[in-house]
Every structure is written in structure tokens, then in C-alpha cells.
Design a protein around this motif. Sequence first.
Motif, short mmCIF file in Angstrom:
data_model
loop_
_atom_site.label_atom_id
_atom_site.label_comp_id
_atom_site.label_asym_id
_atom_site.label_seq_id
_atom_site.Cartn_x
_atom_site.Cartn_y
_atom_site.Cartn_z
N TRP A 1 -5.54 -0.33 9.00
CA TRP A 1 -5.53 1.13 8.91
C TRP A 1 -5.59 1.78 10.29
O TRP A 1 -4.95 2.82 10.51
CB TRP A 1 -6.68 1.62 8.03
CG TRP A 1 -6.33 1.56 6.58
CD1 TRP A 1 -6.87 0.72 5.64
CD2 TRP A 1 -5.35 2.34 5.90
NE1 TRP A 1 -6.27 0.94 4.42
CE2 TRP A 1 -5.34 1.94 4.55
CE3 TRP A 1 -4.46 3.33 6.30
CZ2 TRP A 1 -4.49 2.49 3.60
CZ3 TRP A 1 -3.60 3.89 5.34
CH2 TRP A 1 -3.63 3.47 4.02
N ALA B 1 -7.91 9.36 8.22
CA ALA B 1 -8.09 9.89 6.86
C ALA B 1 -8.63 8.80 5.94
O ALA B 1 -9.48 9.07 5.07
CB ALA B 1 -6.77 10.43 6.33
N TRP B 2 -8.18 7.56 6.11
CA TRP B 2 -8.70 6.45 5.31
C TRP B 2 -10.19 6.28 5.58
O TRP B 2 -11.00 6.15 4.67
CB TRP B 2 -7.94 5.16 5.62
CG TRP B 2 -8.51 3.96 4.93
CD1 TRP B 2 -8.32 3.59 3.63
CD2 TRP B 2 -9.39 2.99 5.50
NE1 TRP B 2 -9.04 2.44 3.37
CE2 TRP B 2 -9.69 2.05 4.49
CE3 TRP B 2 -9.95 2.81 6.77
CZ2 TRP B 2 -10.53 0.96 4.71
CZ3 TRP B 2 -10.78 1.73 6.98
CH2 TRP B 2 -11.06 0.82 5.96
N THR C 1 -2.38 2.72 12.01
CA THR C 1 -1.52 3.74 11.41
C THR C 1 -2.05 5.14 11.72
O THR C 1 -3.21 5.31 12.07
CB THR C 1 -1.46 3.58 9.88
OG1 THR C 1 -2.72 3.98 9.31
CG2 THR C 1 -1.13 2.15 9.47
N GLU C 2 -1.20 6.12 11.53
CA GLU C 2 -1.65 7.50 11.71
C GLU C 2 -2.57 7.94 10.58
O GLU C 2 -3.28 8.94 10.72
CB GLU C 2 -0.45 8.44 11.83
CG GLU C 2 0.43 8.51 10.60
CD GLU C 2 1.66 9.37 10.80
OE1 GLU C 2 2.03 10.07 9.83
OE2 GLU C 2 2.25 9.34 11.88
N SER C 3 -2.60 7.22 9.47
CA SER C 3 -3.47 7.55 8.35
C SER C 3 -4.86 6.94 8.48
O SER C 3 -5.73 7.19 7.64
CB SER C 3 -2.84 7.06 7.04
OG SER C 3 -1.61 7.70 6.81
N THR D 1 0.86 -1.19 0.00
CA THR D 1 0.00 0.00 0.00
C THR D 1 0.88 1.23 0.00
O THR D 1 1.84 1.30 0.75
CB THR D 1 -0.90 0.01 1.26
OG1 THR D 1 -1.69 -1.18 1.25
CG2 THR D 1 -1.80 1.22 1.30
N ASP E 1 -0.66 4.62 -0.43
CA ASP E 1 -1.41 5.81 -0.04
C ASP E 1 -2.81 5.36 0.41
O ASP E 1 -3.12 4.17 0.37
CB ASP E 1 -1.51 6.81 -1.20
CG ASP E 1 -1.66 8.25 -0.73
OD1 ASP E 1 -1.94 8.48 0.46
OD2 ASP E 1 -1.50 9.15 -1.57
N ILE E 2 -3.65 6.32 0.82
CA ILE E 2 -4.96 5.97 1.37
C ILE E 2 -6.07 5.90 0.33
O ILE E 2 -7.19 5.58 0.66
CB ILE E 2 -5.37 6.95 2.49
CG1 ILE E 2 -5.55 8.37 1.94
CG2 ILE E 2 -4.41 6.91 3.65
CD1 ILE E 2 -6.19 9.33 2.91
#
Length: 147
Positions: free
Chosen positions: A111, A119-120, A114-116, A3, A5-6
Motif C-alpha cells: 500500500w 487513505a488505506w 501506491t498513492e492510495s 485488489t 479498492d482500499i
Amino acid sequence: MGTWDIGHFDNDSAADFCGGLDDAAPGEREALLRSALQLAARAEEYLDSDEAVDAVAAAALVAAQCPGGVAVTSAYGPKEPLPPLAAELRPLAVAALDRVVAEESELAELWDETESGPAWREGIQALRGVLAASASSSAVEAPVAGS
């Protein structure tokens, strides 16, 4: 799962799913989308991340044909055009996305680590919003049986 990006197509599994759509005959593409959505929506046990990723990609492709939907411009999306898709895929896509972000979903767990993750989840909710609005407007516009 590789992966980078989101985005809905920013991983190896989604790119492979879209490659499979491109390899399929035009008349088989909607069935492949439906199958990916059904697999996720009907999962009663733990939902594997690859199956969830396929469902997200399929939902994004369905949403692209909805009013307010965003065209798929990712280099990892399908290269071949999709036929006009049946409106009945929209509520199925909503159900699949709901399952993807629910408990017992490997993709959501990955997800969330993760810090993302937030946003995901926002991206999934935005996609779901387009599909849900379109699904409910399609239901309102559908003729009532017996009328």
C-alpha cells in the motif's frame, strides 16, 4: 493479490476468507476469526500480505459488533451472519492491526507504494480506533478478580 479498492474487503484474499467463514459451521466462525487475528498479531518475522488481509477482514468483522462499529455491507463480506463475538477478540484485533501496519508487513509495503496508501492507513486507523475504544471500555466494565 487482486485488489480493486482500499476497503477492508476489496480484494480477492478477503473475499476468500469471508467465503471460508460462510462455509464453516456457525460454531466454528469465531475460531476462524481468532485464528486469523492471532496469526497476524503473533507474527515475529515478515507478515505475508494474504495473512494480513485476512486479519484486516477479521478485525473489521469484530469491529462491526462494537459500539460505534460499522456494519459490513460489502458484497465481498460474509453472507452468513456471525454469532455474537467474545469481547476478548477486540484487543487481539487491535494487536493484529498494529502488526499489519508495522515494519516487515508485506501488505503495508504494497500500500505504501501506491498513492492510495495514506487513505488505506486512515481506514485501518479508524477501524483500530473503534476496536481500541471498545476494548478499553470492556476492560473497565470487567469485574476485578477477588471483588
